[in-house]
Design a protein around this motif. Sequence first.
Motif, mmCIF file in Angstrom:
data_model
loop_
_atom_site.group_PDB
_atom_site.id
_atom_site.type_symbol
_atom_site.label_atom_id
_atom_site.label_comp_id
_atom_site.label_asym_id
_atom_site.label_seq_id
_atom_site.Cartn_x
_atom_site.Cartn_y
_atom_site.Cartn_z
ATOM 1 N N PHE A 150 0.805 -1.217 0.000
ATOM 2 C CA PHE A 150 0.000 0.000 0.000
ATOM 3 C C PHE A 150 0.844 1.276 0.000
ATOM 4 C CE2 PHE A 150 -3.052 -3.146 1.410
ATOM 5 C CZ PHE A 150 -4.202 -2.766 0.728
ATOM 6 N N VAL A 151 2.103 1.182 0.380
ATOM 7 C CA VAL A 151 3.000 2.338 0.327
ATOM 8 C C VAL A 151 3.983 2.177 -0.821
ATOM 9 C CG1 VAL A 151 4.739 3.689 1.573
ATOM 10 C CG2 VAL A 151 2.735 2.807 2.783
ATOM 11 N N VAL A 152 4.722 1.074 -0.810
ATOM 12 C CA VAL A 152 5.621 0.728 -1.915
ATOM 13 C C VAL A 152 5.554 -0.779 -2.132
ATOM 14 C CG1 VAL A 152 7.238 2.652 -1.590
ATOM 15 C CG2 VAL A 152 7.608 0.495 -0.364
ATOM 16 N N PHE A 186 6.536 8.076 8.141
ATOM 17 C CA PHE A 186 7.538 7.443 7.278
ATOM 18 C C PHE A 186 8.043 8.447 6.249
ATOM 19 C CE2 PHE A 186 3.471 6.705 5.230
ATOM 20 C CZ PHE A 186 3.717 6.897 3.871
ATOM 21 N N ILE A 187 9.253 8.190 5.746
ATOM 22 C CA ILE A 187 9.872 9.016 4.707
ATOM 23 C C ILE A 187 9.274 8.623 3.364
ATOM 24 C CG2 ILE A 187 12.043 9.546 3.519
ATOM 25 C CD1 ILE A 187 13.456 8.855 6.206
ATOM 26 N N SER A 188 8.820 9.614 2.609
ATOM 27 C CA SER A 188 8.225 9.345 1.294
ATOM 28 C C SER A 188 9.030 9.958 0.147
ATOM 29 C CB SER A 188 6.794 9.894 1.251
ATOM 30 O OG SER A 188 6.769 11.280 1.540
ATOM 31 N N LYS A 189 10.088 10.665 0.451
ATOM 32 C CA LYS A 189 10.846 11.422 -0.563
ATOM 33 C C LYS A 189 11.412 10.524 -1.649
ATOM 34 C CE LYS A 189 13.085 15.240 0.431
ATOM 35 N NZ LYS A 189 14.040 16.204 1.061
ATOM 36 N N TYR A 190 11.688 9.267 -1.339
ATOM 37 C CA TYR A 190 12.327 8.370 -2.303
ATOM 38 C C TYR A 190 11.379 7.288 -2.812
ATOM 39 C CZ TYR A 190 16.185 10.800 -0.154
ATOM 40 O OH TYR A 190 17.005 11.786 0.317
ATOM 41 N N ASN A 191 10.080 7.518 -2.662
ATOM 42 C CA ASN A 191 9.091 6.549 -3.117
ATOM 43 C C ASN A 191 8.693 6.809 -4.559
ATOM 44 O OD1 ASN A 191 9.211 5.685 -0.508
ATOM 45 N ND2 ASN A 191 7.059 6.014 -0.025
ATOM 46 N N SER A 192 8.472 5.727 -5.287
ATOM 47 C CA SER A 192 7.999 5.809 -6.666
ATOM 48 C C SER A 192 7.371 4.463 -7.008
ATOM 49 C CB SER A 192 9.152 6.136 -7.619
ATOM 50 O OG SER A 192 10.173 5.160 -7.527
ATOM 51 N N THR A 193 6.938 4.325 -8.242
ATOM 52 C CA THR A 193 6.346 3.056 -8.690
ATOM 53 C C THR A 193 7.445 2.159 -9.250
ATOM 54 O OG1 THR A 193 4.269 4.164 -9.241
ATOM 55 C CG2 THR A 193 4.670 2.010 -10.242
ATOM 56 N N PHE A 194 7.557 0.949 -8.712
ATOM 57 C CA PHE A 194 8.527 -0.024 -9.213
ATOM 58 C C PHE A 194 7.990 -1.423 -8.949
ATOM 59 C CE2 PHE A 194 9.669 1.454 -4.986
ATOM 60 C CZ PHE A 194 9.893 0.303 -4.261
ATOM 61 N N SER A 195 8.552 -2.411 -9.607
ATOM 62 C CA SER A 195 8.000 -3.768 -9.577
ATOM 63 C C SER A 195 8.717 -4.711 -8.633
ATOM 64 C CB SER A 195 8.024 -4.371 -10.996
ATOM 65 O OG SER A 195 7.268 -3.589 -11.890
ATOM 66 N N ASN A 196 9.997 -4.478 -8.387
ATOM 67 C CA ASN A 196 10.801 -5.385 -7.576
ATOM 68 C C ASN A 196 11.250 -4.712 -6.285
ATOM 69 O OD1 ASN A 196 10.895 -7.428 -9.710
ATOM 70 N ND2 ASN A 196 12.261 -5.994 -10.748
#
Length: 496
Positions: free
Chosen positions: A298-300, A344-354
């Motif tokens: 739900f977050v990453v 939580f830190i969100s600055k380095y979150n993005s959409t990725f598969s692995n």
Amino acid sequence: MKKYIRIAISFILLVVTAVLGTSCEKQLNLEPISDISAGVFYNNANDIDLAVVSTYNSLYGVMNKEFVVTELRSDNTYMSPQNSETSNVPYRAADRFVLNSQNIYVQEYWRALYRTVSLSNNVIAHIDVVENEELAGQYLGEARFLRAHAYFNLVRSFGGVFIIDEPITGQEAKKRDRSTVEDVYKFLIADLEYAAENLPDVSSGAQLGRVTKWAAKALLGKALLTRNTGSDNDDAITVLTEVVNLSGFSMLPSYADVFSISNEHNSEILFAVRYQSGGVGLGAPFANYFSPIQSDNFVVTGSGDELNVPTTSMSAAYEAADQRKAVSMADSFLLGSKYVQTRFISKYNSTFSNVDDAGNDWPIIRFTDVMLLLAEAINNQGGPTPQAIDLLNDVRQRAGLTAYTTAEVGSYFDFKLALELERKLEFAFENQRWFDLVRTERAITVMNTHFSTEDQYNDPTRPQFYTSPISSWQLLLPIPQYEIDLNPSIAQNIGY
């Protein structure tokens, strides 16, 4: 540069790993290329170019542990209270300032930095195979910048360290002794001065992301401001002013755009460690490291480890109108149909598969960093000038906040505290805060307030997380124990 690295990386891993793997991993000069192997490998400019790229790649190892010994040791973050006292013990030891010379992350950070030094030295030692003088100067500038960056972090983290300026064997490494802090700064500043004179003004195309003269000047200004002896502060003003006025870099109108994964290497980024998702071995792990435990997807992708959590005071430090908070962190997340209250830190979150494969770059030098460093250096001359106040207010207003008046920040100390807060929020979770506090001699005061007021360290139901006030000797990390074991004559840092 991402495409460039991807093309080169397979060959680099095959060739460089082969020639590096013959040496003892626990020697001071980590994984040096032997003269015989290097002579076979370094035959022309293309080989040197690949070696330079491998030096950039070594920054992945540095960044993987840097947050543990910087951000986690500041008042910005702490080790998650959701992790028990027996979970991830080396992280919590760093957070609570009870680490020792055998802490695995201190050792790995040291090794990663010296790996960058070693790879840089190999480029420098074999530069003669490059016949084009201008190209040779660029490669030397890149190698010396990366070596200086490593030594800047080493001297700020460990104090006087071993100056290694050429490839050496393990036996030779055992005979080296620690240099003084003064000598380390002299060495790294000379590297940055060379880089600033020999690197190109811009990088583009296949060269995009490679260091430029302006990144070298920016780091030089920060190093001078940190050393701060003799004319250093005045010299820092000179070089930082050049970057602000002449570099062509600028502050973006939107803070969010600085970190947008679709807008990387923008006009505000002077230098960053570049990552790429997609299972190519270049992904960043930080989205998973920093996201909440048991957050599922739900977050990453793949949930999180909650190793580096914003403190209560960090969340409270943002004014309501501050647009930087939503970019940098969150106080809750939506788990299905229910909000879970956890920071939580969100600055380095993005959409990725692995898992551990995000594509977010990690900024090392930003234009706003240069602006605020220049304001700091001006204030050090005896108080803020209108220029210093304007620099501070430009950054503050970009975040959506009201400008300071001269009445609010007109004195030296009022400006210093306002600038300290602005840097805390502007560079949240970018591994800047700890070094800022040490440079401005505020670390002990700020951290002892942090330990006496932050909820985690004062929970009567969990007395095992109580943390004693820190002393000046704890501002440095211990020299890794294996270095002392290899050469017992090496002096350990006081207190360890």
